[in-house]
Motif scaffolding. Structure first.
Motif, PDB file in Angstrom:
ATOM      1  N   PHE A 218       0.841  -1.190   0.000  1.00 45.01           N
ATOM      2  CA  PHE A 218       0.000   0.000   0.000  1.00 45.01           C
ATOM      3  C   PHE A 218       0.883   1.248   0.000  1.00 45.01           C
ATOM      4  CE2 PHE A 218      -2.678   3.302   1.774  1.00 45.01           C
ATOM      5  CZ  PHE A 218      -3.940   3.024   1.291  1.00 45.01           C
ATOM      6  N   ASP A 219       1.852   1.289   0.913  1.00 41.93           N
ATOM      7  CA  ASP A 219       2.782   2.414   1.010  1.00 41.93           C
ATOM      8  C   ASP A 219       3.612   2.546  -0.260  1.00 41.93           C
ATOM      9  OD1 ASP A 219       2.910   4.149   3.294  1.00 41.93           O
ATOM     10  OD2 ASP A 219       5.055   3.718   3.444  1.00 41.93           O
ATOM     11  N   TYR A 356      -5.871  -6.371   5.626  1.00 44.99           N
ATOM     12  CA  TYR A 356      -5.373  -5.226   4.852  1.00 44.99           C
ATOM     13  C   TYR A 356      -4.548  -4.310   5.763  1.00 44.99           C
ATOM     14  CZ  TYR A 356      -9.561  -6.426   1.996  1.00 44.99           C
ATOM     15  OH  TYR A 356     -10.544  -7.051   1.284  1.00 44.99           O
ATOM     16  N   GLN A 358      -2.064  -2.049   6.692  1.00 44.88           N
ATOM     17  CA  GLN A 358      -1.093  -1.201   6.003  1.00 44.88           C
ATOM     18  C   GLN A 358       0.072  -0.917   6.942  1.00 44.88           C
ATOM     19  OE1 GLN A 358      -3.630   2.122   4.989  1.00 44.88           O
ATOM     20  NE2 GLN A 358      -5.219   0.680   4.412  1.00 44.88           N
ATOM     21  N   TRP A 427      -4.836   0.651  -3.245  1.00 41.11           N
ATOM     22  CA  TRP A 427      -5.582  -0.576  -2.980  1.00 41.11           C
ATOM     23  C   TRP A 427      -5.474  -1.584  -4.116  1.00 41.11           C
ATOM     24  CZ3 TRP A 427      -7.129  -1.920   1.640  1.00 41.11           C
ATOM     25  CH2 TRP A 427      -7.395  -0.934   2.596  1.00 41.11           C
TER      26      TRP A 427
END
Length: 493
Positions: A218-219, A356, A358, A427
């Protein structure tokens, strides 16, 4: 032409346009500032009065034969384009799947345009445990554990479809096409696996079909999207806050810039800080983030200027409630008297099944510096502890393997699902992983690549200024939609 049943007329002729929980829009905690005002200016229907909801008696527990209880689950209908079929044909329904927010209206944007084009009934169903659809009026951990699951949500869709057919259109056979974005996009794909006979097909827009426990990508996608100089400045901002939080007095002042309590867990604060930047890119507005970071802060800002500047940007962009809401504060989210239903429910779904989580990437650059945009305190260990702080030790680890084993993870096992993804959306790393253009026919996929290609971009209201690659993606989806409708008709015949 067959007439729509009189009961249906009485119930359906409420025509409203703004589906305020559509996935291309920012979450409710982000709607108090310039971002939301700009969206209203671009799409005036967002400011219109909410529609009038209807409810149906949904089973509290689809899988416990001894539990016969029901709850009022909300839905919205728009029949302005619907035409009952001639010669004993079937009526088409576009069923928009509600997600992690309050539902206020029937489908709008691109889905409304599809309704007009295909003479379809437009329906949206609020997800259980969000908005006003709360089983047993109970948002405790024990209630979540039994009743807020992927399987319960999918069963709601199937049972609601039967209800709509039986109660509103007993003489007009309906065929359903399901549509969802983000988490509901995943549900749209999962529904085709769990209940393939209930739909003609699905559109999974930015569908996060791959439940990921440890999610540093994500990052990485955000860093790639915003570019090197902008990413470096964001890292500097993060370091400035990390340094400030090492000193108790400075820590309290830094948190106060966002309206956060001095006692807020540092890791919670850094999670909020990371989201404040990432969501600007997520919703296709990286140019605004980078303009502020590289121009608004000047060429060589001091640490204090970065602290104050980024806090001002965040509060102005999202509204003053963004940082101070329960969504980012574990203590507040654990308090049933303070936390809202939506805040707790989405946390539960992540903690129990989807994750999810992150996290900050751990790799280093050539000089030994972190490549992460977010603080290293936002780690897998942090997310697991956050779940325990909110829901207790009984929450355990998210069941990501079970979810992915059942539905296929990054390579879902569905048929007749179109997956759309967008190059700047972080995403997309939790969505379908496929060669562009494939797999064809059964599960077509397309990644729209352009600057500002944000989360669920295809679902927003089509405009003349849409990027050609977005227009191409929509056209390709419509070709498959038409093909699947024809094939389904031939199968019935």
């Amino acid at each position: 032409m067959q007439q729509i049943p009189s009961l249906a007329v009485a119930l359906l002729l409420f025509v409203y346009v703004a589906t305020i929980t559509e996935a291309w829009l920012p979450p409710e905690r982000c709607r108090g500032g310039e971002l939301w005002q700009d969206l209203i200016a671009r799409h005036p229907y967002l400011a219109e009065s909410p529609g009038l909801p209807q409810t149906w008696d949904a089973p509290v527990d689809h899988f416990d034969p001894n539990n016969t209880g029901t709850f009022k689950q909300r839905y919205f209908l728009d029949a302005q384009f619907f035409k009952a079929p001639e010669n004993n044909g079937t009526g088409l329904v576009f069923l928009m799947i509600g997600g992690e927010g309050t539902l206020t209206d029937p489908p709008s944007g691109f889905v409304k345009e599809l309704g007009k084009q295909y003479a379809a009934l437009l329906v949206s169903l609020e997800h259980r445990f969000y908005g006003a659809s709360l089983p047993n009026e109970d948002m405790s951990t024990s209630s979540y554990a039994r009743l807020l699951t992927i399987d319960q949500a999918l069963a709601d869709l199937a049972a609601f479809s039967d209800f709509l057919q039986a109660e509103h259109f007993p003489e007009t056979p309906l065929r359903f096409f399901t549509i969802g974005g983000s988490y509901p996009g995943a549900l749209a794909a999962f529904y085709r696996i769990a209940y393939p006979g209930k739909t003609v097909g699905s559109l999974s827009s930015s569908g996060v079909v791959n439940a990921i426990l440890n999610f540093p990508d994500f990052d990485r996608v955000v860093a790639q999207a915003i570019g090197g100089h902008c990413a470096d400045r964001l890292r500097n901002v993060t370091r400035a806050f990390e340094d400030a939080l090492l000193v108790p007095a400075a820590a309290c002042a830094a948190k106060g810039l966002f309206g956060c309590d001095c006692e807020m867990w540092d890791a919670d604060f850094f999670y909020m800080l990371a989201d404040a930047a990432a969501m600007v890119d997520q919703y296709g507005r990286k140019a605004e983030l980078c303009s502020f970071l590289l121009e608004g802060l000047g060429t060589a800002p001091t640490a204090l200027e970065m602290l104050r500047g980024f806090a001002d940007f965040t509060r102005s962009y999202y509204g003053p409630q963004f940082g101070s809401s329960c969504f980012y504060d574990s203590r507040c989210a654990a308090d049933l008297k303070k936390a809202t239903l939506n805040e707790r429910s989405w946390r539960w779904q992540k903690c129990s099944e989807l994750a999810y989580f992150q996290v900050a990437p751990t790799e280093r650059d050539a000089e030994g510096g972190s490549v992460a945009l977010r603080s290293g305190q936002v780690s897998l260990e942090y997310h697991i502890e956050q779940c325990q702080r909110i829901f207790g030790d009984s929450v355990g680890m998210p069941a990501v393997k079970s979810v992915n084993d059942r539905f296929g993870g990054a390579q879902p096992t569905a048929t007749r699902v179109f997956y759309s993804d967008f190059s700047d959306d972080p995403w997309r790393a939790a969505s379908v992983q496929s060669e562009e253009g494939g797999p064809e026919v059964e599960q077509p996929f397309e990644l729209a690549v352009y600057d500002g290609a944000g989360h669920c971009s295809d679902l927003h209201e089509p405009t003349a200024g849409d990027h050609p690659n977005l227009v191409k993606l929509r056209g390709r989806f419509e070709a498959y939609l038409t093909q699947w409708l024809i094939e389904e008709t031939e199968e019935v015949i």
